[in-house]
Structures are given as C-alpha cells and as structure tokens.
Design a protein around this motif. Structure first.
Motif, PDB file in Angstrom:
ATOM      1  N   PHE A 186      34.535  37.823 -64.534  1.00  0.00           N
ATOM      2  CA  PHE A 186      34.158  37.412 -63.640  1.00  0.00           C
ATOM      3  C   PHE A 186      33.382  39.599 -62.630  1.00  0.00           C
ATOM      4  O   PHE A 186      34.522  40.415 -63.618  1.00  0.00           O
ATOM      5  N   THR A 187      32.529  39.869 -62.430  1.00  0.00           N
ATOM      6  CA  THR A 187      32.232  40.596 -61.893  1.00  0.00           C
ATOM      7  C   THR A 187      31.687  40.230 -60.798  1.00  0.00           C
ATOM      8  O   THR A 187      31.041  39.610 -60.199  1.00  0.00           O
ATOM      9  N   GLN A 188      31.733  41.542 -59.721  1.00  0.00           N
ATOM     10  CA  GLN A 188      31.109  41.741 -58.522  1.00  0.00           C
ATOM     11  C   GLN A 188      29.687  41.711 -58.505  1.00  0.00           C
ATOM     12  O   GLN A 188      29.858  42.540 -59.327  1.00  0.00           O
ATOM     13  N   ASP A 203      26.578  41.143 -52.078  1.00  0.00           N
ATOM     14  CA  ASP A 203      27.844  41.140 -52.626  1.00  0.00           C
ATOM     15  C   ASP A 203      27.781  39.383 -53.043  1.00  0.00           C
ATOM     16  O   ASP A 203      26.728  38.787 -52.541  1.00  0.00           O
ATOM     17  N   ARG A 213      30.307  34.682 -65.713  1.00  0.00           N
ATOM     18  CA  ARG A 213      30.050  34.262 -67.417  1.00  0.00           C
ATOM     19  C   ARG A 213      30.857  33.790 -68.271  1.00  0.00           C
ATOM     20  O   ARG A 213      31.810  34.461 -68.871  1.00  0.00           O
ATOM     21  N   THR A 245      43.295  37.218 -61.218  1.00  0.00           N
ATOM     22  CA  THR A 245      42.419  37.693 -62.296  1.00  0.00           C
ATOM     23  C   THR A 245      41.382  36.481 -63.036  1.00  0.00           C
ATOM     24  O   THR A 245      41.847  35.614 -63.090  1.00  0.00           O
ATOM     25  N   GLU A 260      28.819  45.265 -57.733  1.00  0.00           N
ATOM     26  CA  GLU A 260      28.848  46.344 -58.366  1.00  0.00           C
ATOM     27  C   GLU A 260      28.347  46.382 -60.386  1.00  0.00           C
ATOM     28  O   GLU A 260      27.725  47.119 -61.159  1.00  0.00           O
ATOM     29  N   ALA A 261      27.682  45.002 -60.466  1.00  0.00           N
ATOM     30  CA  ALA A 261      26.638  44.984 -61.014  1.00  0.00           C
ATOM     31  C   ALA A 261      24.673  44.189 -60.422  1.00  0.00           C
ATOM     32  O   ALA A 261      25.145  42.889 -60.656  1.00  0.00           O
TER      33      ALA A 261
END
Lengths: 409, 249
Positions: free
Chosen positions: A100-102, A130, A135, A96, A105-106
C-alpha cells in the motif's frame, strides 16, 4: 467565502483554482480534466450537458448543495485496515498493509479513466487529493484488505484509488463507505487484473442519509484473470455506481453484481458496461433492487462484444421488488454484439411481494413482517449467493437484515 | 373444537359459501366431499384467513375463540393448519429454514423457547424419517422442483412439526400413489388424539380407507347438503354426486 463559490460546478471549479498549485501529480492532466468538467458540467445541473449515460439520474441536488467543509476531528475508525476520512488517508486509524502507498505520495493517473467523457471522473481528476494505491505482487495471495471511507460534515472529496494485481495474484478487497453529514464522496477506482489473477471486490455502500456517493470503477482484466465485483448499496441520497470492465485477454471473467436496497426518497443508479475484447470471456451482471417508500432505482447495463471475441458468454439480469406503490425502477439493458458465435442473454423483472407466498408463510404462523423479511431475503439470495466468501457474505447479510429491521420499525 | 354457523363468503362479487353449518367435535375427523366448484377449497381458505375472500355472514368459533377476527398467523398459533391443495413454491427460501421459522413462530406464540438449528434438525429428522422423506428435502428450496407427491408430503411434514389442533387437508391425496397415500394417512393418524381434529377435503374414497372419518359431509353450491357416517363416502364412490344432488334439489 461567498455562498456561490462553494456550490455547483462553479464551486468545484473555484475550488480547483484555489488548490491547483498544491494538488499532487500532473498539473497538465488536472488542467485538462478541469476543462472537460467545465464543458460537461454536472448532469442535471443548470449548465450540465444532457447525455444518454445520465438519462435517469439528475445531479441537480448535488449542484444545489453547499460543501462548506468537514468535521473530520470527531471520527473513529470502523475496523478497516486502511481508513480514509473525507478522502484523506489516516495512518493513525489504519494498520500496515503490504503493497500500500498513498496516492498523495505517488500521484499518477492511469490510462483507463475517461475524464474527457465522464463528468464525475473529470471532477475527480481535477480535485483528487489522496487515495489508496495497492499492488499485489505476482503469485501472492493478499487475503482480505478492508478499505474504509468515512465522510463527515459538508465535505466534498474525490479519492483516487489504484488496485493492481500482478500475474497470478489474488485479493479480496472489501470497501466500506459510511459517514455522517451531507457530504460528497466521488471516488474513481482504477483496477488492473493481470494474467490469471483474481480480485474479489466487495463494496458496501452505507453512506449517510444526506450524502452523495458517485463512484466510478474501471477494471481491465487480462487472460484468465477474474474481476469478481459485488456492490451492496444501502445509503446515500443520490448515488451512482458506475463500473466499466474490459476483458482484454482470452478467457477472462468479469462479475459486476449487486443489490440496491432503497427507501424514503433515495435515488440509486447502477450502471455497468462490460466490453468483451477477446474470445472466451465470461461476464455476469446480476443486480437486484428492493425499493421501499418513494425511492427510485436505476439499472443501466451494457454488454459489448468485439468482432473477434467469439465464444463470449454474457449474462445480465436486473430485477426489482417494489415494496411500495410509490417506488420506481428504470431499467435499460443494452447489447452490442459484433461477434457471431456468442451466448449473451439479458432479462429484467419488476414485481411486488407475492400475495400467495405471503399467505402461505402466515398460515404457518410466521408473523406478517417476518414473512415479508423472509421473502425479501429470498429475492436477494440469488444475488448475495454470488458472494462466495462466506465470512463476507455473512457481513452483507447482516447489513441486509439491519436494513429490513429499520424498514419494519 | 370447531363450530361453523351460517358461514357465507364471496370472492369479488361472486358468492361461494352460502350458509355452512358444521360442528367438528374434539378428536374427530370429518371428511368434506363434493363436486368441483362446490366451495370445498374456499372453506379451507376462509378458515385459515386468506384475504381475497370476504366473509359476508355467519360465525366460526374455534375452541371458544372467534376465529374470523384473527390474522392468519394468529389462527396458526391458535392451532389451525391448512395443508394446501397446491403448495406454494418459495424460491430462495431453504426448506429447513422455513420449517424452523414457522415452528419457532408458533413456539414463541405459546411462550415456549425457540429451537436453534441443531435442535431443530434433530426434531425434523425424526419426522422426515417417519414420512419416508429423503434428508435432502430439508436442504432444498421450499417446494421448488418438488414432485407433486413430495409437495404433499412436505405439507404433512409441516403439520407433523407444527402439531395443530385442527388440520384442514385440502385434497392432500390428489396425485399420490398408493404408498404415498398411506404415508400421508399415517401422518395424520399419528396426530389423532382427543385434542386433535381434522377436516379432510377429498374427492376419493381411497384416502378415507386409511384415514377413517367420524363423519362425511357433502358440499354442493356452497352448502352442506348431506351428512352421514363413513358409509356415505362409499356410497358416493359408487353412485357419484348426481343422486345426492338430485335428492337435495
């Protein structure tokens, strides 16, 4: 699947047609990118448009490669925090990481990349499935984040990464690219460094011998911010590291340093462009090449200084050490300066190992191969010393030593 | 120790050594003097194995082994050390790292264990102190930004650490002030023993005041034209080479 449809620019376009309804994000942007890619083609490919930016690097071998698919089930994570296998995020191999996001997904394409100009960026925008979106909030020191890419089999993948540092934030991003197979890794990374933020971006490119690695990085740095980039290029068959940095605020800094260690018939292109748009900016491009066998290194460096970007301090140095008479370096420095009160310098050197230095070491009992290793390390020191984090520099030095041991073996 | 017979050597098609015969017994210091261009430095390079010289004839036996058949690093391991007239700069190579690499290479060749960084520094500091060298000379890049005297002292430091059996000092005294000269001479004198010999190439008597040779040889046009005791150096200091050269002609 016919053989033709998986190869070359036509193969990528056919893949886009097959996937276009399932790809995440703005369909119109992808369609526009596909049109650009159709028009631009692969540089050096049969339908590719000739361009100055790709003067020394031909992607003909890429155009003739067949990307039939991946063998992703056989991989293991390599200690990275965020692991991507064939461009797809693998939560099972990752930890984790806050912020972080994938990309899947965004999905959002930022304003910096230029798919209309850069064929590889068009290809990426067309097919990106992907990537890592990271951020770092204002004022936060996020420490070290390791982003790992593993390529397998004959896959072609086009990850889209977005790194945003808010005001006063800091991050050390260590990217590693490794793999096993004859794959294409075509990442586009979009970076924004806000006021007073500091990104250290270390890239360790150690791809498989048969792989293609074509990375494009866009970095925008606001007032007082720093983009401190260093790339160590070791692997791949045909590779390119293309970095565009824009200093968009006063007293901003961009370092686009690197070292390329090549052997066999490897071809590696390091292309960097820095644009000083505001006053008091600092930029550094120190790139060292160590070329063995019949390898070919390319350096294209450009410093642009806008009319009111006074007190700009730009420095560019490209050096090559040829370990073999068959190795080759092409170096193209460019300065485009419209301001009148600036300090900009550039230089390039090409040479072999110094016979006197080698004899001096050997006369002290140091065996020939060890003496050569010492001198190669000394040549690289000026670049590697620009990596200020000691733990990270140690990782890179270890890779350099391992590379040398492979040459000497 | 060293037995040179009929040694001839050239660089390109230019013949420089034209038949050198020289024996340096165990424990002796021999001085080589002679005008510029007589082949003094070439002799040092040929003995230590520099590749741009071609040996065209003769033999060199060093403690019973055929020295000329060895690579430079093997000669060093066998105990030959050349103090360079113009020590080479190695930008990007830290002096301590350089010295430790060299010392460990020699130790390895002798089947001895290598020294780690701490062990090495301990040994090195004893020698830097003895040679009145500031500690920061170990931290700097090899010979980069060193003054002429510092470079020469750094050569003597290497010699002190590597403990050769045969030291060839190629004008190690040139560019040194009196104090530095004495330090260099003391460094060599400290190594003097029945198993250490030295070949001291010099233009001047003054080094030989501190480092008294057993024999003095005059080299001219690639040959030894006269040999004698320490008094020969003093005679040359007074009369110059002209007399000796005329006598030999």
């Amino acid at each position: 699947m016919s053989a033709i449809s998986t190869m070359g620019a036509a193969g990528f376009l056919a893949r886009f047609e097959a996937l276009r309804d399932s790809l995440p994000g703005c369909a119109a942007e992808r369609a526009a990118a596909a049109e650009s890619f159709r028009a631009l083609g692969l540089p050096g490919g049969t339908s590719g448009r000739r361009s100055e930016a790709w003067k020394y690097t031909s992607l003909r071998p890429l155009a003739e490669a067949d990307f039939a698919g991946s063998t992703a089930d056989t991989v293991h994570g390599d200690g990275a925090d965020l692991v991507f296998v064939d461009g797809v995020f693998r939560p099972d191999l990752s930890t984790t990481v806050p912020g972080f996001t994938q990309f899947a997904e965004a999905p959002a394409f930022g304003p910096l990349p230029r798919p209309d100009r850069d064929p590889l960026v068009a290809l990426n925008t067309m097919l990106a499935a992907d990537g890592a979106v990271l951020r770092v909030p204002a004022g936060v020191n996020a420490g070290i984040v390791r982003l790992g890419s593993i390529g397998t089999g004959a896959s072609a993948f086009h990850p889209r990464h977005m790194i945003h540092l808010e005001q006063g934030a800091s991050l050390i991003l260590l990217e590693t690219a490794t793999g096993n197979g004859a794959y294409l890794h075509n990442p586009v990374t979009e970076i924004t460094v806000a006021e007073g933020a500091h990104l250290t971006h270390i890239r360790l490119q150690d791809e498989a011998t048969d792989a293609f690695h074509l990375a494009t990085i866009y970095a925008e740095v606001a007032e007082g911010g720093t983009y401190d980039g260093f790339s160590l290029i070791l692997g791949g068959r045909v590779t390119r590291t293309e970095i565009h940095a824009v200093l968009n605020g006063k007293s901003a800094t961009a370092h686009m340093n690197g070292a390329q260690l090549l052997t066999g018939t490897q071809h590696a292109d390091f292309t960097s462009v820095v644009r000083h748009a505001e006053p008091n900016g600092t930029s550094r491009q120190t790139v060292k090449n160590v070329l063995n066998g019949r390898s070919r290194g390319v350096f294209q460096g450009r410093i642009e200084v806008a009319r009111h970007a006074q007190k700009t301090d730009g420095y560019q140095m490209n050096q090559a050490l040829l370990l073999s008479p068959d190795a080759e370096i092409d170096s193209k420095p460019e300065l485009e300066i419209f301001a009148d009160d600036v300090k900009c310098s550039h230089g390039a050197t090409v040479g072999e190992l110094d016979a006197e230095q080698l004899f001096y070491l050997r006369s002290r009992g140091v065996p020939d191969s060890e003496a050569r290793a010492l001198l190669v390390r000394a040549f690289l020191a000026e670049a590697l010393d620009l990596v200020t984090d000691e733990a990270i520099r140690a990782i890179l030095e270890q890779r350099v030593d391992a590379w040398w041991e492979r040459q000497a073996a | 120790m060293l037995d040179i017979r009929g040694l001839t050597a050239s660089i390109g098609d230019k013949s420089i050594l034209r038949g050198i015969d020289l024996v340096v017994p165990d424990g002796e210091v021999h001085a080589i003097m002679g005008p510029n261009g007589s082949g003094k430095s070439t002799l040092g390079y040929v003995l230590s194995g520099r590749e741009d010289y071609t040996v065209t004839g003769g033999s060199v036996t060093f403690n019973g082994i055929d020295l000329l058949s060895l690579e430079p690093e093997a000669r060093a391991a066998a105990g030959v050390f050349l103090a360079f007239q113009a020590p080479i700069e190695l930008p990007g190579v830290n002096n301590a790292n350089f010295l430790r690499t060299a010392l460990n290479a020699i130790r390895r060749a002798h089947g001895e264990s290598e020294l780690d960084a701490m062990q090495f520094l301990k040994v090195a500091r004893v020698e830097t102190k003895r040679l009145s060298m500031p500690d920061d000379m170990l931290k700097r890049n090899v010979n980069v930004g060193f003054s002429g005297g510092e470079k020469k002292r750094n050569e003597v430091l290497q010699m002190a650490l590597l403990r050769p059996k045969l030291a060839i000092l190629d004008e190690t005294d040139s560019g040194l002030d009196i104090d530095a000269l004495k330090i260099v001479a003391d460094g060599v004198n400290a190594l003097r023993s029945p198993t250490f010999s030295a070949l001291v190439i010099t233009h001047h008597q003054r080094l030989l005041d501190h480092l008294v040779p057993n024999r003095v040889h005059v080299l001219a046009h690639g040959r030894i034209i006269r040999s004698g005791g320490p008094e020969l150096a003093r005679e040359l200091e007074k009369t110059g080479y002209a007399g000796v050269l005329a006598e030999a002609a």
